[in-house]
Scaffold this motif. Structure first.
Motif, PDB file in Angstrom:
ATOM      1  N   GLN A   1      33.068  14.591  45.317  1.00 28.23           N
ATOM      2  CA  GLN A   1      32.865  15.502  44.199  1.00 28.23           C
ATOM      3  C   GLN A   1      33.675  16.783  44.364  1.00 28.23           C
ATOM      4  OE1 GLN A   1      28.663  15.990  43.997  1.00 28.23           O
ATOM      5  NE2 GLN A   1      28.378  14.205  42.681  1.00 28.23           N
ATOM      6  N   LEU A   2      33.789  17.276  45.595  1.00 26.02           N
ATOM      7  CA  LEU A   2      34.587  18.472  45.848  1.00 26.02           C
ATOM      8  C   LEU A   2      36.056  18.223  45.509  1.00 26.02           C
ATOM      9  CD1 LEU A   2      34.874  21.344  46.981  1.00 26.02           C
ATOM     10  CD2 LEU A   2      35.226  20.302  49.220  1.00 26.02           C
ATOM     11  N   LEU A   3      36.585  17.074  45.915  1.00 26.20           N
ATOM     12  CA  LEU A   3      37.969  16.744  45.590  1.00 26.20           C
ATOM     13  C   LEU A   3      38.170  16.615  44.088  1.00 26.20           C
ATOM     14  CD1 LEU A   3      38.753  14.132  48.378  1.00 26.20           C
ATOM     15  CD2 LEU A   3      39.658  16.451  48.187  1.00 26.20           C
ATOM     16  N   GLU A   4      37.184  16.045  43.405  1.00 20.15           N
ATOM     17  CA  GLU A   4      37.293  15.911  41.949  1.00 20.15           C
ATOM     18  C   GLU A   4      37.259  17.269  41.258  1.00 20.15           C
ATOM     19  OE1 GLU A   4      34.111  13.235  41.079  1.00 20.15           O
ATOM     20  OE2 GLU A   4      35.370  11.467  41.349  1.00 20.15           O
ATOM     21  N   VAL A   5      36.405  18.163  41.731  1.00 17.47           N
ATOM     22  CA  VAL A   5      36.325  19.501  41.143  1.00 17.47           C
ATOM     23  C   VAL A   5      37.617  20.267  41.379  1.00 17.47           C
ATOM     24  CG1 VAL A   5      35.168  21.746  41.334  1.00 17.47           C
ATOM     25  CG2 VAL A   5      33.817  19.666  41.193  1.00 17.47           C
ATOM     26  N   LEU A   6      38.131  20.204  42.609  1.00 16.83           N
ATOM     27  CA  LEU A   6      39.397  20.871  42.906  1.00 16.83           C
ATOM     28  C   LEU A   6      40.546  20.278  42.096  1.00 16.83           C
ATOM     29  CD1 LEU A   6      39.126  21.335  46.761  1.00 16.83           C
ATOM     30  CD2 LEU A   6      38.891  23.083  44.992  1.00 16.83           C
ATOM     31  N   GLY A   7      40.534  18.961  41.908  1.00  6.02           N
ATOM     32  CA  GLY A   7      41.541  18.310  41.080  1.00  6.02           C
ATOM     33  C   GLY A   7      41.459  18.754  39.632  1.00  6.02           C
TER      34      GLY A   7
ATOM     35  N   SER B   1      39.909   7.236  46.717  1.00  8.96           N
ATOM     36  CA  SER B   1      40.010   6.454  47.942  1.00  8.96           C
ATOM     37  C   SER B   1      38.827   6.723  48.874  1.00  8.96           C
ATOM     38  CB  SER B   1      41.319   6.757  48.678  1.00  8.96           C
ATOM     39  OG  SER B   1      41.279   8.050  49.227  1.00  8.96           O
ATOM     40  N   ARG B   2      38.150   7.834  48.687  1.00  7.33           N
ATOM     41  CA  ARG B   2      36.982   8.144  49.522  1.00  7.33           C
ATOM     42  C   ARG B   2      35.812   7.217  49.217  1.00  7.33           C
ATOM     43  NH1 ARG B   2      37.222  11.403  53.841  1.00  7.33           N
ATOM     44  NH2 ARG B   2      35.053  11.833  53.479  1.00  7.33           N
ATOM     45  N   GLY B   3      35.757   6.708  48.013  1.00 11.51           N
ATOM     46  CA  GLY B   3      34.668   5.819  47.646  1.00 11.51           C
ATOM     47  C   GLY B   3      33.425   6.606  47.242  1.00 11.51           C
ATOM     48  N   ALA B   4      32.352   5.884  47.059  1.00 10.92           N
ATOM     49  CA  ALA B   4      31.118   6.503  46.556  1.00 10.92           C
ATOM     50  C   ALA B   4      30.370   7.280  47.627  1.00 10.92           C
ATOM     51  CB  ALA B   4      30.208   5.437  45.977  1.00 10.92           C
TER      52      ALA B   4
ATOM     53  N   ALA C   1      47.052  13.932  42.870  1.00  8.49           N
ATOM     54  CA  ALA C   1      46.903  13.564  44.281  1.00  8.49           C
ATOM     55  C   ALA C   1      45.450  13.763  44.734  1.00  8.49           C
ATOM     56  CB  ALA C   1      47.840  14.396  45.138  1.00  8.49           C
ATOM     57  N   LEU C   2      44.815  14.838  44.273  1.00  7.16           N
ATOM     58  CA  LEU C   2      43.414  15.051  44.629  1.00  7.16           C
ATOM     59  C   LEU C   2      42.513  13.997  44.001  1.00  7.16           C
ATOM     60  CD1 LEU C   2      43.224  18.934  44.366  1.00  7.16           C
ATOM     61  CD2 LEU C   2      42.923  17.560  46.430  1.00  7.16           C
ATOM     62  N   PHE C   3      42.806  13.602  42.765  1.00  7.51           N
ATOM     63  CA  PHE C   3      42.028  12.534  42.136  1.00  7.51           C
ATOM     64  C   PHE C   3      42.197  11.224  42.889  1.00  7.51           C
ATOM     65  CE2 PHE C   3      42.403  14.930  37.891  1.00  7.51           C
ATOM     66  CZ  PHE C   3      41.184  15.548  38.080  1.00  7.51           C
TER      67      PHE C   3
END
Length: 66
Positions: free
Chosen positions: A3-9, A62-65, A55-57
């Motif tokens: 979720q952090l990567l998605e928010v930053l993306g 790739s991190r998965g659930a 790239a962040l998305f």
């Protein structure tokens, strides 16, 4: 972490898109145009932010659930 990567993306994507809107329409939106360091390089910085967002998305996917 996903979720952090998605928010930053999302933030990077929005700032990149708003930077491109500013460069091509002269609307005063986004943070890229407010940084004096990037004066004259707004288009390149905005495109870099959009690429970073994808790239962040991809990293979040790739991190998965969990």
């Amino acid at each position: 972490m996903k979720q952090l990567l998605e928010v930053l993306g999302f933030i990077a994507l929005m700032q990149g898109a708003l930077g491109l809107v500013h460069e091509f329409t002269d609307w005063h939106v986004g943070l890229v145009q407010r940084l004096g360091l990037l004066d004259g390089y707004g288009v390149y910085a905005s495109v870099a932010l959009v690429v970073l967002a994808f790239a962040l998305f991809a990293a979040a996917e790739s991190r998965g659930a969990g």
